[in-house]
Enzyme design. Structure first.
Site, PDB file in Angstrom:
ATOM      1  N   ARG A 162       0.853  -1.194   0.000  1.00 36.59           N
ATOM      2  CA  ARG A 162       0.000   0.000   0.000  1.00 36.59           C
ATOM      3  C   ARG A 162       0.889   1.244   0.000  1.00 36.59           C
ATOM      4  O   ARG A 162       1.280   1.759   1.040  1.00 36.59           O
ATOM      5  CB  ARG A 162      -0.923  -0.030   1.207  1.00 36.59           C
ATOM      6  N   HIS A 216     -14.850   0.034  -5.327  1.00 41.11           N
ATOM      7  CA  HIS A 216     -15.176  -0.069  -3.905  1.00 41.11           C
ATOM      8  C   HIS A 216     -16.459   0.695  -3.598  1.00 41.11           C
ATOM      9  O   HIS A 216     -16.622   1.835  -4.027  1.00 41.11           O
ATOM     10  CB  HIS A 216     -14.033   0.485  -3.048  1.00 41.11           C
ATOM     11  N   LYS A 261     -11.908  -6.774  -9.611  1.00 38.93           N
ATOM     12  CA  LYS A 261     -12.064  -6.710  -8.155  1.00 38.93           C
ATOM     13  C   LYS A 261     -13.230  -5.796  -7.799  1.00 38.93           C
ATOM     14  O   LYS A 261     -13.291  -4.646  -8.239  1.00 38.93           O
ATOM     15  CB  LYS A 261     -10.800  -6.188  -7.476  1.00 38.93           C
ATOM     16  N   SER A 279      -6.652  -3.109   6.035  1.00 34.40           N
ATOM     17  CA  SER A 279      -6.720  -2.141   4.950  1.00 34.40           C
ATOM     18  C   SER A 279      -8.158  -1.907   4.510  1.00 34.40           C
ATOM     19  O   SER A 279      -8.430  -1.010   3.719  1.00 34.40           O
ATOM     20  CB  SER A 279      -5.876  -2.613   3.760  1.00 34.40           C
ATOM     21  N   GLN A 314     -11.510  -7.480   7.637  1.00 40.19           N
ATOM     22  CA  GLN A 314     -10.491  -8.433   7.209  1.00 40.19           C
ATOM     23  C   GLN A 314     -10.087  -9.358   8.354  1.00 40.19           C
ATOM     24  O   GLN A 314      -9.798  -8.892   9.453  1.00 40.19           O
ATOM     25  CB  GLN A 314      -9.246  -7.696   6.699  1.00 40.19           C
ATOM     26  N   THR A 360     -27.506 -18.801  18.675  1.00 41.08           N
ATOM     27  CA  THR A 360     -27.326 -18.221  19.992  1.00 41.08           C
ATOM     28  C   THR A 360     -28.116 -16.927  20.095  1.00 41.08           C
ATOM     29  O   THR A 360     -28.906 -16.589  19.204  1.00 41.08           O
ATOM     30  CB  THR A 360     -25.819 -18.006  20.288  1.00 41.08           C
ATOM     31  N   LYS A 401     -32.759 -17.700  19.346  1.00 43.37           N
ATOM     32  CA  LYS A 401     -33.167 -19.068  19.677  1.00 43.37           C
ATOM     33  C   LYS A 401     -34.682 -19.264  19.619  1.00 43.37           C
ATOM     34  O   LYS A 401     -35.160 -20.328  19.210  1.00 43.37           O
ATOM     35  CB  LYS A 401     -32.633 -19.460  21.047  1.00 43.37           C
ATOM     36  N   ASP A 408     -29.076 -27.313  24.266  1.00 44.16           N
ATOM     37  CA  ASP A 408     -28.511 -26.445  25.307  1.00 44.16           C
ATOM     38  C   ASP A 408     -28.497 -27.078  26.687  1.00 44.16           C
ATOM     39  O   ASP A 408     -27.514 -26.996  27.421  1.00 44.16           O
ATOM     40  CB  ASP A 408     -29.299 -25.132  25.384  1.00 44.16           C
ATOM     41  N   GLY A 467     -33.966 -18.082  25.119  1.00 42.66           N
ATOM     42  CA  GLY A 467     -33.875 -19.476  24.690  1.00 42.66           C
ATOM     43  C   GLY A 467     -33.102 -20.362  25.643  1.00 42.66           C
ATOM     44  O   GLY A 467     -33.540 -21.464  25.990  1.00 42.66           O
ATOM     45  N   ASN A 479     -36.063 -12.242  35.652  1.00 46.98           N
ATOM     46  CA  ASN A 479     -35.788 -11.577  34.382  1.00 46.98           C
ATOM     47  C   ASN A 479     -35.943 -10.068  34.551  1.00 46.98           C
ATOM     48  O   ASN A 479     -36.696  -9.604  35.402  1.00 46.98           O
ATOM     49  CB  ASN A 479     -36.750 -12.079  33.297  1.00 46.98           C
ATOM     50  N   ALA A 532     -23.826 -19.506  32.121  1.00 46.94           N
ATOM     51  CA  ALA A 532     -23.750 -19.947  30.722  1.00 46.94           C
ATOM     52  C   ALA A 532     -22.709 -19.172  29.934  1.00 46.94           C
ATOM     53  O   ALA A 532     -22.260 -19.625  28.871  1.00 46.94           O
ATOM     54  CB  ALA A 532     -25.120 -19.809  30.058  1.00 46.94           C
ATOM     55  N   GLY A 588     -19.485 -22.051  32.188  1.00 51.50           N
ATOM     56  CA  GLY A 588     -20.279 -22.116  30.967  1.00 51.50           C
ATOM     57  C   GLY A 588     -19.683 -23.007  29.909  1.00 51.50           C
ATOM     58  O   GLY A 588     -20.383 -23.512  29.029  1.00 51.50           O
TER      59      GLY A 588
END
Length: 699
Positions: A223, A312, A339, A398, A402, A479, A483, A521, A559, A579, A644, A667
């Site tokens: 680069r 791009h 590309k 870059s 990535q 996850t 769920k 689970d 879940g 909860n 968990a 967990g």
């Protein structure tokens, strides 16, 4: 000269061959022979025959080809109309050339199409084009009948040409040595891994090039726009003459295309022209200036340098049709390699890029930026991408999203991915914390199973499953927070999962493609909790669960909370759901048959001693490791605490419970336990339990 295609098919040089009268079985033998020949084709050096062919490339008037109508018959998926005098002559050319002229062609050089009807040439960019192998058979040509390529509808035929293709009479080959054995041919793909080198000085870049080589990179991208000071003649000579241990791709990215260079445009292009003159392996030119750049080098010969023309999009990913138009525009410049980098708003955007990739007629780099686009950087090896980018260090990228070179090679087993590789993954939001890719990919590699397991950052589960609906996408772990919605997205649901009201494992049935939902689970977690209680009670009896009669407090009504509440209830425990939203706790408690509690009241809740506490929320998970769902002083009323969360391995909740003299269950026990069953459902093989534990020892 004789050409032997099969035991019953032998041709003499110059013999005329009537394709139309050839039986379907013989046609298949011929195509299979071509495919087998390709497997031993030396892609590193040209043979004498190949060199001769390249000398007259583009001279289509004198080439012996299968006619348009014959190609249609050969593919079995094209039109049925055939000419009565379709022949192949000079069959001796077959070992290095199998010609398949599609029913329509385009002039990519001028960008002009001739007509828009079914039988004639199509307008450039009007759709993804059929493959034209107008040269040596390169890559793996396979015509298959399927409902879709990767799940998108109305795509009845797929043609794959991997890893490289031929277009406009030009041969495109990735610069890699041919495998020396048949097993290596089958084991490794040709998609290259390129490491971006973005040091501020030549010295730093030189060190990074050596690191990239030592760590398994195939080439590096220099680069130039990252250099603090840059002397074109001196520095380019230094790179090409002294630091060429890997093939070099030179990119001088301007600010208007996402780079750092904001100087004189003529000087920028002069530097790239100079790189070509000095023998650079690749240069990258932006589509916006590609025509101007090619005009400036017209009539000049640069034998070594391949030109990547890039586009791009940092806002979104266009439709498949718009991407097809963009490919045609880039091809029209004369690019050796196309590309396109776009941005994923949703993970389903990546499917657009895969659709283009599997139909590309030229070497194609197609990457989708951002965390939701990560699979484009991994699965491009499956769908035939020319290269992907992998960084030397995590976070030093870059472009957004990535992966590291290390992860590509050692987490995803990138070089072993093939068109036949099956795809699995962990669906969630967030998902990057999951250890599932490490566990499953290491297990797949160890036992020799042809699969890859990836991170899937999903916003809309139903849309994801609709988009990636082919049998190549075999199974998914589910996850937070999907769920419960997964239950509604499956065609069939296991009775246990239906009773729990949540699905954490989805498997695509190979016979009909239907999605089957399971819940694994609770199995590992409940077993580990029982073992913990037995150890505390010094009891080895197995007839009655140590959970029987215990007050089992579950934090969370999602879940995982449903799964543990269900499992504990089955073992005879009395259930309390705590909860943040009391109404959700009450709803689950009514279904399970228990009591409800607001999470804010948990600190003062201690009707008895010796209770069991199970946290199934993300409270305390990285990066918010200082959080805990309950105060330390309240933990003394519990005999065992389970969390968990397994990132970190010991959460604040577990640390404070242990300090209070309470038995803890990590967990990771739930994670490994549920993974056993998922592995068996994915692969049909017994779970390698000792291997699983060995893999996770360091986590």
């Amino acid at each position: 000269m004789k050409v032997t295609i099969s035991r019953d098919i032998v041709f003499e040089e110059g013999e005329k061959w009537d394709w139309k009268s050839t039986t379907e079985e013989t046609k298949h033998d011929i195509l299979d022979w071509g495919e087998a020949y390709e497997q031993t084709y030396n892609q590193g050096e040209e043979s004498e025959d190949e060199a001769a062919l390249n000398e007259d490339e583009g001279n289509h008037e004198n080439d012996e080809t299968i006619s348009n109508d014959a190609a249609a018959s050969q593919d079995q998926t094209d039109d049925d109309t055939n000419s009565s005098d379709d022949v192949i002559s000079d069959v001796a050319a077959l070992p290095t050339r199998i010609r398949r002229t599609p029913a329509y062609l385009e002039d990519y050089t001028s960008g002009e199409g001739l007509s828009d009807n079914e039988s004639g040439p199509r307008k450039v960019g009007s759709q993804i084009r059929k493959l034209d192998t107008s040269g040596p058979l390169i890559g793996h040509l396979k015509l298959t009948r399927c409902s879709s390529d990767i799940g998108l509808p109305n795509n009845p035929t797929r043609a794959e040409l991997l890893p490289a293709t031929v277009s406009s009479g030009k041969q495109h080959l990735p610069p890699f040595a041919s495998p020396s054995t048949e097993s290596e041919v089958m084991a490794k793909n040709a998609t290259l891994i390129c490491v971006p080198i973005m040091g501020e000085t030549i010295g730093k870049m030189a060190l990074d090039i050596q690191k990239a080589k030592l760590n398994g990179a195939d080439l590096v991208e220099i680069r130039l726009d990252s250099l603090t000071t840059f002397n074109a003649h001196q520095d380019l000579n230094t790179f090409i003459q002294q630091h060429n241990s890997l093939p070099l791709l030179f990119t001088y990215r301007p600010t208007w295309e996402g780079g750092k260079y904001d100087g004189d445009e003529n000087q920028r292009l002069d530097a790239l022209r100079l790189a070509m003159q000095l023998g650079a392996d690749y240069i990258d030119i932006e589509l916006k200036v590609a025509h101007e750049f090619y005009d400036s080098i017209r009539g000049k010969t640069f034998n070594k340098t391949k030109v990547i023309v890039s586009s791009h999009n940092y806002q979104h990913t266009p439709s498949v049709e718009d991407l097809g138009d963009l490919v045609a525009r880039i091809q029209a410049t004369g690019a050796d390699i196309v590309k396109i980098a776009t941005t994923a708003v949703e993970i389903t955007d990546v499917a657009h890029m895969f659709q283009i990739m599997v139909h590309s007629q030229v070497p194609f780099i197609g990457l989708v930026m951002g965390d939701r686009g990560l699979i484009s950087r991994v699965l491009c090896a499956k769908f035939g991408g020319y290269l992907t980018f992998g960084t030397l260090e995590s976070g030093v990228v870059s472009a957004p999203g990535q992966p590291t070179l290390k992860d590509l090679l050692h987490l995803y087993n990138f070089k072993q991915l093939r068109p036949e590789t099956k795809v699995y993954g962990i669906i969630g939001k967030p998902v990057s914390h999951s250890k599932s890719p490490k566990l499953f990919n290491e297990a797949f590699k160890t036992v020799g199973f042809d699969g890859v397991y990836v991170f899937l950052l999903v916003d809309d589960l139903a849309n994801f499953l609709r988009t990636y609906s082919s049998t190549d996408f075999v199974g998914f772990s589910v996850t937070i927070p999907h769920k419960e919605s997964a239950l509604k997205c499956c065609d069939e649901v296991d009775p246990v999962a239906k009773s729990i009201g949540a699905v954490n494992c989805i498997v695509r049935r190979p016979t009909d493609g239907k999605l089957i939902g399971y819940n694994t689970d609770y199995v590992g977690a409940i077993s580990a909790i029982e073992d913990g209680l037995r150890g505390k009670l010094k009891s080895s009896g197995t007839d009655v669960s140590p959970l029987a009669g215990k007050l089992f407090v579950v934090i969370g009504a999602g879940g995982a909370g449903k799964a543990l509440a269900y499992g504990a209830k089955e073992k005879g425990a009395r259930i309390v759901i705590a909860n943040r939203t009391y109404d959700r706790a009450r709803e689950l408690a009514d279904v399970i048959g228990g009591d409800a509690l607001a999470l804010s009241d948990l600190d003062s809740y201690h009707p008895e001693d010796g209770m069991v506490l199970a946290n199934t929320t993300s409270i305390g998970m990285q990066p918010k490791v200082d959080e805990t769902p309950i105060s330390k002083h309240a933990l003394k009323y519990y005999s065992l605490v389970f969390d968990a969360v397994y990132t970190p391995k010991i959460t604040r909740l577990l640390k404070e419970a242990e300090e209070s003299g309470v038995t803890i269950v990590e967990g990771m026990e739930m994670f490994i336990g549920q993974a056993y069953e998922q592995y068996e459902k994915y692969t049909g093989l017994p779970a390698p339990k000792q291997l699983f534990r060995k893999i996770m020892e360091n986590y």
